[in-house]
Design a protein around this motif. Structure first.
Motif, PDB file in Angstrom:
ATOM      1  N   ILE A  26       0.801  -1.230   0.000  1.00  0.00           N
ATOM      2  CA  ILE A  26       0.000   0.000   0.000  1.00  0.00           C
ATOM      3  C   ILE A  26       0.832   1.278   0.000  1.00  0.00           C
ATOM      4  CG2 ILE A  26      -1.923  -1.149   1.160  1.00  0.00           C
ATOM      5  CD1 ILE A  26      -1.154   0.746   3.578  1.00  0.00           C
ATOM      6  N   LEU A  27       2.136   1.160   0.154  1.00  0.00           N
ATOM      7  CA  LEU A  27       2.980   2.351   0.121  1.00  0.00           C
ATOM      8  C   LEU A  27       3.151   2.836  -1.311  1.00  0.00           C
ATOM      9  CD1 LEU A  27       5.751   1.349   2.692  1.00  0.00           C
ATOM     10  CD2 LEU A  27       3.832   2.903   3.050  1.00  0.00           C
ATOM     11  N   GLY A  28       3.189   4.156  -1.475  1.00  0.00           N
ATOM     12  CA  GLY A  28       3.400   4.734  -2.792  1.00  0.00           C
ATOM     13  C   GLY A  28       4.850   4.571  -3.234  1.00  0.00           C
ATOM     14  N   LEU A  53      -3.666   4.826   9.434  1.00  0.00           N
ATOM     15  CA  LEU A  53      -4.238   4.100  10.563  1.00  0.00           C
ATOM     16  C   LEU A  53      -4.764   2.782  10.019  1.00  0.00           C
ATOM     17  CD1 LEU A  53      -6.203   7.048  12.198  1.00  0.00           C
ATOM     18  CD2 LEU A  53      -3.905   6.263  12.731  1.00  0.00           C
ATOM     19  N   ILE A  54      -4.251   1.674  10.523  1.00  0.00           N
ATOM     20  CA  ILE A  54      -4.609   0.352  10.015  1.00  0.00           C
ATOM     21  C   ILE A  54      -5.442  -0.357  11.065  1.00  0.00           C
ATOM     22  CG2 ILE A  54      -3.733  -1.882   9.239  1.00  0.00           C
ATOM     23  CD1 ILE A  54      -1.260   0.655   8.903  1.00  0.00           C
ATOM     24  N   ASP A  55      -6.660  -0.744  10.678  1.00  0.00           N
ATOM     25  CA  ASP A  55      -7.599  -1.421  11.566  1.00  0.00           C
ATOM     26  C   ASP A  55      -7.898  -2.801  10.995  1.00  0.00           C
ATOM     27  OD1 ASP A  55      -9.589  -2.162  13.338  1.00  0.00           O
ATOM     28  OD2 ASP A  55     -11.092  -0.794  12.522  1.00  0.00           O
ATOM     29  N   LYS A  56      -7.314  -3.832  11.605  1.00  0.00           N
ATOM     30  CA  LYS A  56      -7.579  -5.210  11.180  1.00  0.00           C
ATOM     31  C   LYS A  56      -8.837  -5.677  11.891  1.00  0.00           C
ATOM     32  CE  LYS A  56      -2.888  -6.292   9.933  1.00  0.00           C
ATOM     33  NZ  LYS A  56      -1.759  -7.189  10.049  1.00  0.00           N
ATOM     34  N   GLN A  57      -9.800  -6.155  11.095  1.00  0.00           N
ATOM     35  CA  GLN A  57     -11.116  -6.468  11.634  1.00  0.00           C
ATOM     36  C   GLN A  57     -11.411  -7.955  11.581  1.00  0.00           C
ATOM     37  OE1 GLN A  57     -13.661  -3.997   9.228  1.00  0.00           O
ATOM     38  NE2 GLN A  57     -12.557  -2.159   9.783  1.00  0.00           N
ATOM     39  N   GLY A  58     -12.373  -8.381  12.379  1.00  0.00           N
ATOM     40  CA  GLY A  58     -12.802  -9.773  12.391  1.00  0.00           C
ATOM     41  C   GLY A  58     -11.850 -10.673  13.152  1.00  0.00           C
ATOM     42  N   LEU A  59     -12.239 -11.926  13.281  1.00  0.00           N
ATOM     43  CA  LEU A  59     -11.427 -12.892  14.019  1.00  0.00           C
ATOM     44  C   LEU A  59     -10.111 -13.194  13.338  1.00  0.00           C
ATOM     45  CD1 LEU A  59     -14.197 -15.383  15.174  1.00  0.00           C
ATOM     46  CD2 LEU A  59     -12.969 -13.718  16.558  1.00  0.00           C
ATOM     47  N   THR A  60     -10.121 -13.264  12.024  1.00  0.00           N
ATOM     48  CA  THR A  60      -8.906 -13.632  11.293  1.00  0.00           C
ATOM     49  C   THR A  60      -8.041 -12.426  10.950  1.00  0.00           C
ATOM     50  OG1 THR A  60      -9.992 -13.469   9.144  1.00  0.00           O
ATOM     51  CG2 THR A  60     -10.053 -15.616  10.249  1.00  0.00           C
ATOM     52  N   VAL A  64      -9.237  -5.544   6.339  1.00  0.00           N
ATOM     53  CA  VAL A  64      -8.389  -4.474   6.876  1.00  0.00           C
ATOM     54  C   VAL A  64      -8.869  -3.133   6.332  1.00  0.00           C
ATOM     55  CG1 VAL A  64      -6.036  -3.589   7.074  1.00  0.00           C
ATOM     56  CG2 VAL A  64      -6.421  -6.057   6.921  1.00  0.00           C
ATOM     57  N   GLU A  65      -9.007  -2.168   7.234  1.00  0.00           N
ATOM     58  CA  GLU A  65      -9.318  -0.796   6.833  1.00  0.00           C
ATOM     59  C   GLU A  65      -8.046   0.029   6.935  1.00  0.00           C
ATOM     60  OE1 GLU A  65     -12.868   1.916   8.032  1.00  0.00           O
ATOM     61  OE2 GLU A  65     -11.235   2.317   9.454  1.00  0.00           O
ATOM     62  N   TYR A  66      -7.689   0.706   5.850  1.00  0.00           N
ATOM     63  CA  TYR A  66      -6.529   1.600   5.814  1.00  0.00           C
ATOM     64  C   TYR A  66      -7.068   3.023   5.742  1.00  0.00           C
ATOM     65  CZ  TYR A  66      -4.030  -2.653   4.502  1.00  0.00           C
ATOM     66  OH  TYR A  66      -3.512  -3.917   4.477  1.00  0.00           O
ATOM     67  N   ARG A  67      -6.828   3.815   6.764  1.00  0.00           N
ATOM     68  CA  ARG A  67      -7.297   5.206   6.790  1.00  0.00           C
ATOM     69  C   ARG A  67      -6.087   6.101   6.608  1.00  0.00           C
ATOM     70  NH1 ARG A  67     -10.793   7.846  11.656  1.00  0.00           N
ATOM     71  NH2 ARG A  67     -12.250   8.786  10.205  1.00  0.00           N
ATOM     72  N   THR A  68      -6.098   6.893   5.558  1.00  0.00           N
ATOM     73  CA  THR A  68      -4.991   7.792   5.258  1.00  0.00           C
ATOM     74  C   THR A  68      -5.347   9.219   5.650  1.00  0.00           C
ATOM     75  OG1 THR A  68      -4.109   6.465   3.458  1.00  0.00           O
ATOM     76  CG2 THR A  68      -3.647   8.807   3.372  1.00  0.00           C
ATOM     77  N   ILE A  69      -4.428   9.861   6.335  1.00  0.00           N
ATOM     78  CA  ILE A  69      -4.579  11.269   6.689  1.00  0.00           C
ATOM     79  C   ILE A  69      -3.372  12.011   6.125  1.00  0.00           C
ATOM     80  CG2 ILE A  69      -4.800  12.936   8.567  1.00  0.00           C
ATOM     81  CD1 ILE A  69      -5.738  10.512  10.312  1.00  0.00           C
ATOM     82  N   PRO A  70      -3.560  12.746   5.028  1.00  0.00           N
ATOM     83  CA  PRO A  70      -2.440  13.532   4.499  1.00  0.00           C
ATOM     84  C   PRO A  70      -2.060  14.616   5.516  1.00  0.00           C
ATOM     85  CG  PRO A  70      -4.263  13.407   2.921  1.00  0.00           C
ATOM     86  CD  PRO A  70      -4.756  12.861   4.230  1.00  0.00           C
ATOM     87  N   PHE A  71      -0.783  14.873   5.656  1.00  0.00           N
ATOM     88  CA  PHE A  71      -0.333  15.876   6.622  1.00  0.00           C
ATOM     89  C   PHE A  71      -0.975  17.237   6.360  1.00  0.00           C
ATOM     90  CE2 PHE A  71       3.353  12.903   6.976  1.00  0.00           C
ATOM     91  CZ  PHE A  71       3.156  12.565   8.308  1.00  0.00           C
ATOM     92  N   LYS A  72      -1.241  17.565   5.097  1.00  0.00           N
ATOM     93  CA  LYS A  72      -1.831  18.871   4.772  1.00  0.00           C
ATOM     94  C   LYS A  72      -3.266  19.014   5.283  1.00  0.00           C
ATOM     95  CE  LYS A  72      -3.394  17.505   0.198  1.00  0.00           C
ATOM     96  NZ  LYS A  72      -3.280  17.695  -1.222  1.00  0.00           N
ATOM     97  N   SER A  73      -3.924  17.888   5.621  1.00  0.00           N
ATOM     98  CA  SER A  73      -5.299  17.921   6.130  1.00  0.00           C
ATOM     99  C   SER A  73      -5.378  18.116   7.637  1.00  0.00           C
ATOM    100  CB  SER A  73      -6.021  16.626   5.765  1.00  0.00           C
ATOM    101  OG  SER A  73      -6.111  16.486   4.379  1.00  0.00           O
ATOM    102  N   ILE A  74      -4.257  18.025   8.322  1.00  0.00           N
ATOM    103  CA  ILE A  74      -4.247  18.172   9.780  1.00  0.00           C
ATOM    104  C   ILE A  74      -4.240  19.657  10.118  1.00  0.00           C
ATOM    105  CG2 ILE A  74      -2.958  17.711  11.898  1.00  0.00           C
ATOM    106  CD1 ILE A  74      -1.890  15.165  10.507  1.00  0.00           C
TER     107      ILE A  74
END
Length: 126
Positions: A26-28, A53-60, A64-74
């Motif tokens: 997932i890295l550019g 922010l990586i959120d691994k969901q479920g038992l297995t 996976v949810e990958y949430r990206t926050i660009p520094f310019k948005s902070i």
């Protein structure tokens, strides 16, 4: 990171090489991980371009949810270091378009000042 920190929900520092290997897909192009933290299966990663922010969901953990926050948005952030009785450190990030901050907790062994320094360089300029 100890099991006690994991139970409390506090992220601990992670090796850059391990994070790079896990996130290679997932890295550019030429994107470099600068800091990484792990909480059981979830991760908080700061690259030279964004926060992931990586959120691994479920038992297995296959979903996976990958949430990206660009520094310019902070728009702002706060860092609260650990104390004598409050053993965890906390980071709150306000992102444009969101009313509430994103709150992240780190164990007492985490160098919260390295995290704060990197955020200051990325957001306020070098």
């Amino acid at each position: 990171m100890g099991i006690f920190d994991a139970i409390l929900g506090n992220a601990g520092e992670m090796e850059i090489e391990e994070a790079t290997e896990e996130l290679a897909t997932i890295l550019g192009p030429a994107e470099q991980i600068e800091l990484a933290y792990k909480l059981i299966r979830d991760m908080i990663v700061l690259t030279d371009r964004r926060i992931i922010l990586i959120d691994k969901q479920g038992l297995t953990g296959k979903k996976v949810e990958y949430r990206t926050i660009p520094f310019k948005s902070i728009t702002q952030y706060t860092v609260e270091s650990n104390g004598h009785f409050d053993l965890d450190a906390e980071l709150k990030i306000w992102v444009s378009g969101l009313h509430e901050p994103i709150e992240l907790e780190f164990n007492g062994k985490t160098n919260i000042y390295a995290l704060q320094g990197l955020l200051a360089a990325k957001i306020a300029g070098k």
